[in-house]
Design a protein around this motif. Structure first.
Motif, PDB file in Angstrom:
ATOM      1  N   SER A   1     -74.797 -50.769 -82.097  1.00 22.82           N
ATOM      2  CA  SER A   1     -74.179 -50.750 -80.765  1.00 22.82           C
ATOM      3  C   SER A   1     -74.139 -52.165 -80.197  1.00 22.82           C
ATOM      4  O   SER A   1     -74.715 -53.101 -80.761  1.00 22.82           O
ATOM      5  N   SER A   2     -73.459 -52.310 -79.082  1.00 20.81           N
ATOM      6  CA  SER A   2     -73.392 -53.628 -78.438  1.00 20.81           C
ATOM      7  C   SER A   2     -74.782 -54.083 -77.988  1.00 20.81           C
ATOM      8  O   SER A   2     -75.094 -55.271 -78.049  1.00 20.81           O
ATOM      9  N   LEU A   3     -75.614 -53.145 -77.549  1.00 23.59           N
ATOM     10  CA  LEU A   3     -76.953 -53.499 -77.089  1.00 23.59           C
ATOM     11  C   LEU A   3     -77.862 -53.885 -78.246  1.00 23.59           C
ATOM     12  O   LEU A   3     -78.683 -54.799 -78.124  1.00 23.59           O
ATOM     13  N   SER A   4     -77.720 -53.209 -79.389  1.00 25.37           N
ATOM     14  CA  SER A   4     -78.539 -53.580 -80.554  1.00 25.37           C
ATOM     15  C   SER A   4     -78.150 -54.961 -81.062  1.00 25.37           C
ATOM     16  O   SER A   4     -79.011 -55.753 -81.464  1.00 25.37           O
ATOM     17  N   ARG A   5     -76.846 -55.262 -81.028  1.00 25.60           N
ATOM     18  CA  ARG A   5     -76.406 -56.599 -81.441  1.00 25.60           C
ATOM     19  C   ARG A   5     -76.916 -57.666 -80.461  1.00 25.60           C
ATOM     20  O   ARG A   5     -77.248 -58.780 -80.861  1.00 25.60           O
ATOM     21  N   ARG A   6     -76.952 -57.287 -79.166  1.00 29.41           N
ATOM     22  CA  ARG A   6     -77.489 -58.220 -78.167  1.00 29.41           C
ATOM     23  C   ARG A   6     -78.978 -58.497 -78.432  1.00 29.41           C
ATOM     24  O   ARG A   6     -79.439 -59.641 -78.330  1.00 29.41           O
ATOM     25  N   LEU A   7     -79.706 -57.457 -78.787  1.00 28.40           N
ATOM     26  CA  LEU A   7     -81.134 -57.613 -79.105  1.00 28.40           C
ATOM     27  C   LEU A   7     -81.321 -58.535 -80.296  1.00 28.40           C
ATOM     28  O   LEU A   7     -82.213 -59.399 -80.298  1.00 28.40           O
ATOM     29  N   ILE A   8     -80.467 -58.385 -81.323  1.00 29.65           N
ATOM     30  CA  ILE A   8     -80.571 -59.236 -82.512  1.00 29.65           C
ATOM     31  C   ILE A   8     -80.278 -60.685 -82.152  1.00 29.65           C
ATOM     32  O   ILE A   8     -80.960 -61.612 -82.624  1.00 29.65           O
ATOM     33  N   ARG A   9     -79.285 -60.911 -81.288  1.00 27.76           N
ATOM     34  CA  ARG A   9     -78.964 -62.282 -80.865  1.00 27.76           C
ATOM     35  C   ARG A   9     -80.126 -62.897 -80.088  1.00 27.76           C
ATOM     36  O   ARG A   9     -80.447 -64.071 -80.251  1.00 27.76           O
TER      37      ARG A   9
END
Length: 388
Positions: free
Chosen positions: A63-71
């Motif tokens: 999801s967009s939030l999981s990608r944000r967490l990875i960044r």
């Protein structure tokens, strides 16, 4: 009579110092070893704090939030995201092979559950073989996870009509001010060097006294012209003169150079080092009586260096070491000396709290002095019997 006795003792100490300096093996071990190890051992730890630890991610949400967490995790100074895999077993293989030092698992439904206000569990782990590396991975991931949680909370507050400025103040109303107590830099050097330097002093002193004694028992020399008690006292005095300088170099200059935290006064450090050096010198003389080959003390002591380091308790938890080994290790001067020195000099402990270990060092000195006296007496007697 007193004057002649004193002069003969001073001559014995001078003869011992000449024998130490003239022996290439001993000189290299003592002078070369102490100087060489003062640079070699701290060298791998000069970067102090572990950074950019390799992390592999298992993103099951996409999801967009999981990608944000990875960044956010990748932006942390502690972590560098080097790749993503599809399963935990694959991530574990990366860690086992050394390709990565940690993993992060983002569960399926991560974004949905957070937006619904449900609890979400992020799974992360690291290579616990090196506790500072594991700590860096955990700290970086906790920070990234908290940032992601704050982002979702901010979205919820804004959706309820709260002003952006007020919402930011609400999220940051509590700030953590973390102040390290005993390791200000949170680095390897302040953690490893203090105990390691005492171990170097211990091992080189044992090797030096071991080589000197083992090479003399079958030969004629000044050591046969004095009593066993005089020889033991003179040898201890000679090595003490040398190691008072070495100890000052390590605990004084090297601690300052490597920016190691120092809490105790110079007088307390000197008071602590005295029974440590005396007991180690006596132990080395007693050990030398077991050998007649000059190479054996070095071989034996190099083999036991690593076990001594682990049972000392400053690089490995004592809870993971069998209890019988811990009890046996208490007769090794380095073990109480290292732990007591760390408590006194690095943790700022009071003298009364380290007094039991200090008394233990004096007891070890008495024990090894008697063993050295007995061993030297036997060696000198057997040498006289062989020549008669």
């Amino acid at each position: 009579m007193i004057s002649n006795s004193m002069m003969s003792f001073l001559q014995l100490v001078l003869a011992e110092l000449k024998a130490i300096v003239a022996d290439k093996a001993i000189a290299v071990t003592l002078f070369g070893g102490v100087l060489f190890y003062s640079v070699l051992y701290p060298l791998p730890y000069l970067h102090q704090v572990p950074t950019e630890q390799q992390l592999v991610v298992v993103d099951l949400d996409h999801s967009s939030l999981s990608r944000r967490l990875i960044r956010h995790a990748d932006a942390s100074a502690k972590i560098s995201v080097i790749g993503q895999v599809t399963s935990i077993s694959q991530a574990q293989k990366w860690i086992e092979s050394g390709r990565a030092h940690g993993l992060l698992v983002i569960p399926q439904g991560f974004r949905r559950d957070l937006l619904l206000g449900k609890g979400v569990t992020l799974s992360y782990g690291g290579d616990a073989s090196y506790f500072l590396i594991y700590s860096a991975v955990a700290e970086g991931l906790v920070t990234a996870g908290m940032d992601a949680g704050k982002h979702v909370q901010l979205l919820g507050m804004l959706a309820k009509g709260q002003a952006p400025k007020q919402a930011n103040l609400s999220l940051n109303s509590v700030k953590i001010n973390s102040v390290p107590a005993f390791n200000p830099s949170l680095g390897y050097t302040s953690y490893v060097v203090p105990g390691l330097f005492l171990l170097i002093l211990h091992q080189t002193l044992l090797i030096g006294t071991g080589i000197l004694g083992a090479g003399q028992w079958r030969r004629k020399g000044y050591w046969r012209d004095v009593s066993p008690l005089q020889l033991v006292c003179g040898r201890i005095s000679a090595f003490m003169l040398i190691y008072l300088f070495f100890s000052s170099f390590y605990v004084g200059f090297c601690f300052y150079w490597y920016q190691v935290s120092v809490q105790a006064s110079l007088s307390l450090v000197a008071l602590w080092m005295l029974p440590f050096l005396l007991s180690t010198s006596a132990a080395g003389i007693a050990l030398s009586c077991l050998f007649v080959r000059r190479d054996l003390p070095t071989q034996v002591l190099l083999l036991v260096s690593m076990p001594i380091m682990f049972v000392s308790g400053f690089v490995w938890p004592l809870a993971l070491i069998p209890e019988p080994l811990i009890w046996l290790s208490q007769v090794i001067p380095a073990v109480p000396a290292i732990m007591g020195m760390l408590e006194l000099n690095q943790m700022g402990a009071s003298w009364s709290s380290v007094m039991p270990k200090w008394l233990q060092l004096w007891a070890l000195f008495a024990l090894f002095f008697m063993l050295a006296w007995y061993g030297v007496t036997r060696r000198l007697k057997s040498a006289v019997d062989e020549t008669s």
